[in-house]
Design a protein around this motif. Structure first.
Motif, PDB file in Angstrom:
ATOM      1  N   ARG A   1      -3.342  10.560   0.952  1.00 57.66           N
ATOM      2  CA  ARG A   1      -1.955  10.819   1.306  1.00 57.66           C
ATOM      3  C   ARG A   1      -1.611  12.290   1.071  1.00 57.66           C
ATOM      4  O   ARG A   1      -0.963  12.943   1.897  1.00 57.66           O
ATOM      5  CB  ARG A   1      -1.029   9.926   0.468  1.00 57.66           C
ATOM      6  CG  ARG A   1       0.434   9.952   0.932  1.00 57.66           C
ATOM      7  CD  ARG A   1       1.350   9.242  -0.071  1.00 57.66           C
ATOM      8  NE  ARG A   1       0.909   7.909  -0.385  1.00 57.66           N
ATOM      9  CZ  ARG A   1       1.122   6.834   0.371  1.00 57.66           C
ATOM     10  NH1 ARG A   1       1.781   6.964   1.511  1.00 57.66           N
ATOM     11  NH2 ARG A   1       0.680   5.646  -0.004  1.00 57.66           N
TER      12      ARG A   1
ATOM     13  N   GLU B   1       2.017   8.609   7.095  1.00 61.48           N
ATOM     14  CA  GLU B   1       1.893   7.152   7.046  1.00 61.48           C
ATOM     15  C   GLU B   1       1.239   6.616   8.320  1.00 61.48           C
ATOM     16  O   GLU B   1       0.421   5.691   8.265  1.00 61.48           O
ATOM     17  CB  GLU B   1       3.274   6.508   6.853  1.00 61.48           C
ATOM     18  CG  GLU B   1       3.955   6.878   5.548  1.00 61.48           C
ATOM     19  CD  GLU B   1       3.091   6.548   4.332  1.00 61.48           C
ATOM     20  OE1 GLU B   1       2.469   5.464   4.306  1.00 61.48           O
ATOM     21  OE2 GLU B   1       3.029   7.390   3.407  1.00 61.48           O
TER      22      GLU B   1
ATOM     23  N   GLU C   1      -2.514   4.606   8.439  1.00 63.04           N
ATOM     24  CA  GLU C   1      -2.686   3.294   9.066  1.00 63.04           C
ATOM     25  C   GLU C   1      -3.665   3.367  10.240  1.00 63.04           C
ATOM     26  O   GLU C   1      -4.529   2.499  10.400  1.00 63.04           O
ATOM     27  CB  GLU C   1      -1.333   2.763   9.561  1.00 63.04           C
ATOM     28  CG  GLU C   1      -0.341   2.429   8.464  1.00 63.04           C
ATOM     29  CD  GLU C   1      -0.686   1.140   7.724  1.00 63.04           C
ATOM     30  OE1 GLU C   1      -1.564   0.389   8.224  1.00 63.04           O
ATOM     31  OE2 GLU C   1      -0.090   0.888   6.655  1.00 63.04           O
ATOM     32  N   LYS C   2      -3.537   4.412  11.042  1.00 70.51           N
ATOM     33  CA  LYS C   2      -4.341   4.533  12.254  1.00 70.51           C
ATOM     34  C   LYS C   2      -5.836   4.567  11.949  1.00 70.51           C
ATOM     35  O   LYS C   2      -6.649   3.995  12.685  1.00 70.51           O
ATOM     36  CB  LYS C   2      -3.939   5.812  12.997  1.00 70.51           C
ATOM     37  CG  LYS C   2      -4.605   6.035  14.346  1.00 70.51           C
ATOM     38  CD  LYS C   2      -3.938   5.274  15.439  1.00 70.51           C
ATOM     39  CE  LYS C   2      -4.444   5.682  16.808  1.00 70.51           C
ATOM     40  NZ  LYS C   2      -3.875   4.864  17.893  1.00 70.51           N
TER      41      LYS C   2
ATOM     42  N   ASP D   1      -7.189   3.366   9.135  1.00 71.26           N
ATOM     43  CA  ASP D   1      -7.523   2.278   8.196  1.00 71.26           C
ATOM     44  C   ASP D   1      -7.829   2.768   6.785  1.00 71.26           C
ATOM     45  O   ASP D   1      -8.746   2.275   6.120  1.00 71.26           O
ATOM     46  CB  ASP D   1      -8.719   1.471   8.730  1.00 71.26           C
ATOM     47  CG  ASP D   1      -8.398   0.767  10.027  1.00 71.26           C
ATOM     48  OD1 ASP D   1      -7.231   0.384  10.219  1.00 71.26           O
ATOM     49  OD2 ASP D   1      -9.325   0.597  10.849  1.00 71.26           O
TER      50      ASP D   1
ATOM     51  N   ALA E   1      -4.989   3.302   4.659  1.00 65.18           N
ATOM     52  CA  ALA E   1      -3.721   3.119   3.935  1.00 65.18           C
ATOM     53  C   ALA E   1      -3.937   2.418   2.596  1.00 65.18           C
ATOM     54  O   ALA E   1      -3.262   2.734   1.611  1.00 65.18           O
ATOM     55  CB  ALA E   1      -2.736   2.331   4.798  1.00 65.18           C
ATOM     56  N   TYR E   2      -4.897   1.491   2.544  1.00 68.17           N
ATOM     57  CA  TYR E   2      -5.133   0.750   1.296  1.00 68.17           C
ATOM     58  C   TYR E   2      -5.690   1.650   0.193  1.00 68.17           C
ATOM     59  O   TYR E   2      -5.603   1.329  -0.991  1.00 68.17           O
ATOM     60  CB  TYR E   2      -6.076  -0.425   1.544  1.00 68.17           C
ATOM     61  CG  TYR E   2      -7.523  -0.047   1.747  1.00 68.17           C
ATOM     62  CD1 TYR E   2      -8.414  -0.001   0.680  1.00 68.17           C
ATOM     63  CD2 TYR E   2      -8.002   0.289   3.010  1.00 68.17           C
ATOM     64  CE1 TYR E   2      -9.737   0.344   0.863  1.00 68.17           C
ATOM     65  CE2 TYR E   2      -9.316   0.640   3.213  1.00 68.17           C
ATOM     66  CZ  TYR E   2     -10.183   0.667   2.124  1.00 68.17           C
ATOM     67  OH  TYR E   2     -11.491   1.021   2.308  1.00 68.17           O
TER      68      TYR E   2
END
Length: 303
Positions: free
Chosen positions: A96, A118, A122-123, A125, A127-128
């Motif tokens: 991030r 953000e 997500e795009k 993969d 984010a986790y």
């Protein structure tokens, strides 16, 4: 203005007191809106050229320009996305933080910075793992973070050095799709890849380098369309006349492009399943021939 202009680049490195020439009169250009694949063996000079473009190395002679400015000018890299083969990210940061700080460097702040950060987490993969330290991520996750950092700025020019490196098959397909989307949206793409099929699929043009010299430059479609002989592979129980056994129940054969309207229906009538129809002389074949000829010439010159 051209996105990339390289003219007469020379670069040598010292190895045990001896000068080894990495680049020898390298010249090529990339127009705005083009997608260009830069191909060559390991050690051919691809990464050295890119490092000169981004000011990490200085050429011994010649000129390199990025987005109309000399490569030594930091402003030449404004709005340009770049991912090296082995990204060097600050290991104490998180994905991030890497994406957000990259956006700030390109003047994107506030809510737009947060939105893009953000979106790309997500795009790609990741984010986790958005708040995990880079030092704790796998090579593939680090590569995804570097790619997200480059795509997030919505670059006018995107330069990728082996972008599939360290990615699993799903990740490689995902990145190839992102490159295709960027290209189709009018972005300018310059990338190195050992996967020549990707170059055929993603590039308008290619530049081939071997032993520090440019060996070929051509449009990919022009190369493929100029071939009259086609290689046909199909799955079936028996081989048709002119076809030879390839592997398992797969058969292969060569035919003229004008004969495809006869050959393909014959395969289907024999209950065969067509697997491949492609020019005999693909980019991979050209690459192999150029490299072999270059090596033969080098051996003769040294004997």
């Amino acid at each position: 203005m051209k996105a990339i202009e390289v003219s007469g680049l020379d670069k040598s490195f010292k190895l045990k007191g001896k000068a080894i020439k990495a680049l020898d009169g390298v010249s090529f250009s990339v127009d705005l809106g083009q997608s260009v694949g830069f191909i060559g063996q390991n050690g051919a000079g691809k990464s050295t050229t890119i490092k000169i473009l981004f000011g990490a190395l200085r050429a011994d002679a010649g000129e390199a320009r990025l987005m109309g400015r000399p490569a030594e000018d930091p402003l030449s890299r404004l709005g340009v996305g770049y991912v090296p083969e082995n990204p060097y990210l600050y290991e104490q940061l998180t994905p991030r933080e890497v994406i957000s700080s990259g956006l700030r460097l390109h003047g994107i702040r506030g809510t737009e910075n947060k939105r893009r950060t953000e979106f790309w987490l997500e795009k790609l993969d990741i984010a986790y793992a958005a708040d995990k330290r880079i030092r704790n991520l796998s090579k593939g996750m680090t590569q995804r973070t570097a790619l997200a950092h480059a795509f997030a700025i919505q670059p006018k020019l995107l330069v990728l050095d082996e972008p599939m490196s360290g990615l699993d098959p799903v990740g490689r397909r995902q990145v190839a799709d992102l490159m295709q989307e960027y290209r189709q949206a009018g972005g300018t793409l310059f990338f190195c890849s050992h996967i020549l099929h990707d170059v055929e699929r993603l590039a308008d043009h290619f530049v081939m380098i071997d032993r520090g010299k440019i060996q070929a430059q051509q449009g990919v479609a022009e190369l493929l369309a100029s071939q009259d002989t086609m290689l046909v592979r199909y799955l079936g129980e028996t081989g048709l006349p002119g076809f030879e056994h390839d592997a398992g129940r797969v058969w292969k054969g060569l035919c003229l492009r004008t004969e495809l309207t006869r050959v393909l229906p014959a395969i289907e009538n024999a209950q065969g399943v067509i697997l491949d129809v492609q020019p005999q002389s693909t980019l991979e074949a050209l690459f192999r021939n150029v490299i072999e000829a270059s090596h033969v010439a080098s051996v003769r010159a040294s004997s």
